[in-house]
Design an enzyme around this catalytic site. Sequence first.
Site, mmCIF file in Angstrom:
data_model
loop_
_atom_site.group_PDB
_atom_site.id
_atom_site.type_symbol
_atom_site.label_atom_id
_atom_site.label_comp_id
_atom_site.label_asym_id
_atom_site.label_seq_id
_atom_site.Cartn_x
_atom_site.Cartn_y
_atom_site.Cartn_z
ATOM 1 N N SER A 125 -14.956 -6.692 1.932
ATOM 2 C CA SER A 125 -15.178 -5.938 0.689
ATOM 3 C C SER A 125 -14.692 -6.693 -0.540
ATOM 4 C CB SER A 125 -14.494 -4.573 0.766
ATOM 5 O OG SER A 125 -13.107 -4.709 1.007
ATOM 6 N N GLY A 126 -13.722 -7.582 -0.377
ATOM 7 C CA GLY A 126 -13.311 -8.456 -1.463
ATOM 8 C C GLY A 126 -12.809 -7.763 -2.709
ATOM 9 N N GLY A 127 -12.130 -6.643 -2.561
ATOM 10 C CA GLY A 127 -11.573 -5.962 -3.724
ATOM 11 C C GLY A 127 -12.519 -5.009 -4.420
ATOM 12 N N ARG B 163 0.836 -1.203 0.000
ATOM 13 C CA ARG B 163 0.000 0.000 0.000
ATOM 14 C C ARG B 163 0.873 1.256 0.000
ATOM 15 N NH1 ARG B 163 -4.553 -2.032 3.067
ATOM 16 N NH2 ARG B 163 -4.990 -4.075 2.119
ATOM 17 N N ARG C 224 -9.389 -2.231 2.931
ATOM 18 C CA ARG C 224 -9.115 -1.367 1.779
ATOM 19 C C ARG C 224 -10.283 -0.449 1.476
ATOM 20 N NH1 ARG C 224 -7.862 -6.048 -2.329
ATOM 21 N NH2 ARG C 224 -9.216 -7.143 -0.848
ATOM 22 N N GLU D 227 -14.235 -16.261 9.036
ATOM 23 C CA GLU D 227 -14.093 -15.631 7.715
ATOM 24 C C GLU D 227 -13.731 -16.657 6.642
ATOM 25 O OE1 GLU D 227 -11.636 -12.105 5.343
ATOM 26 O OE2 GLU D 227 -11.212 -12.477 7.457
ATOM 27 N N LYS E 73 -17.863 -13.356 8.795
ATOM 28 C CA LYS E 73 -17.325 -12.382 7.831
ATOM 29 C C LYS E 73 -17.241 -13.045 6.458
ATOM 30 C CE LYS E 73 -13.503 -9.195 6.911
ATOM 31 N NZ LYS E 73 -12.316 -8.491 7.459
#
EC number: 4.1.2.13
Length: 393
Positions: A301-303, A73, A333, A217, A259
């Site tokens: 959010s998975g991208g 990042r 993210r 998750e 999750k």
Amino acid sequence: MSCFKSKFAGKSYFRRTFHSSIIQFHPQLSILIWHRRYSIIRTYELIANAAYIGTPGKGILAADESTGTIGKRFVSINVENVESNRRALRELLFTTPGALQYISGIILFEETLYQKTASGKLFVDVMKEAGVLPGIKVDKGTVELAGTNGETTTTGLDGLGDRCKKYYEAGARFAKWRAVLKIGNNEPSELAIHENAYGLARYAVICQENGLVPIVEPEILVDGSHDIEKCAYVTERVLAACYKALSDHHVILEGTLLKPNMVTPGSDSGSKVKPEVIAKHTVRALQRTVPAAVPAVVFLSGGQSEEEATVNLNAINQLKGKKPWSLTFSYGRALQQSTLKAWGGKEENVDKAQKAFLARAKANSEATLGGYKGDAQLGEGASESLHVKDYKY
């Protein structure tokens, strides 16, 4: 326990949890307490903390990126990956004026659990004072599962009990363990589903034995060319296996959180579907597999871009039908991208970056109530896809 009552939810909330959750499920929980030898206070605490994290209008900030992941990042904003910069970013997020009213829990990497602000206050204490529960990532990443086509299993069970005890003493009250599955022509295999489901269950029961609410998750990666129906089918198979495993391990479901991924088409499918369609398939998959005893579903959010993740969560909460769980967020993210862009590692940009974070936190809070109006999409990076193939933390 007194720390929880006074700093997080208050005595009145604790009493409501006692009467509505403990008494209602008394026969089942008595058996579990006897079988697992949980103290009655420990059981109350797990259930109350899970319910608190799932409070409608709030969600989880996933700030548990590993040192390597946060380095990637930082590369995108030309910032050196050193401890002082990692600490500066965490402090920026955790001290944003007004933002933590929309956050019920923050997942930390082990380094961050023990870090302090520039003025010398532990981040954990900053969170507690704001009514936010600290959480901790406890898995050790994935390794390839022998006998499969590149599928994986998650490591970290060795010594987990001792680590959970240490994290609880340091202030953590919940934990996260990420299992990863992929969709292909013959994937996920039954072996991968079973191995990951039982790994999640073993992790969950160890967490509860040591006072931590486990976030379960099972992430199904968005990678691939599959359609939304295939994703829905696989999601149902995986979730059904997870709850079978949790039952087999006598996990107290009222003291857990789920999750999952949202149900979407694959990233290479070329298909764009409306948020209402994603909501319908996602909620249906949950209705078919997730027990009502689970207090909250905190979506990853998975991208998705920041804006996509918020809009889709909003559509899920606007959908009519049976939804016995709180439906909220656990975003990393999708809460931080525009903040990172605004910050750029510069002290003079902290105020601008904090305003970006506040806007995203508020937007997702509104989405948990089905009331997001789209007024946070103007931030730099808010509409930028965050998909990374075969994403690893």
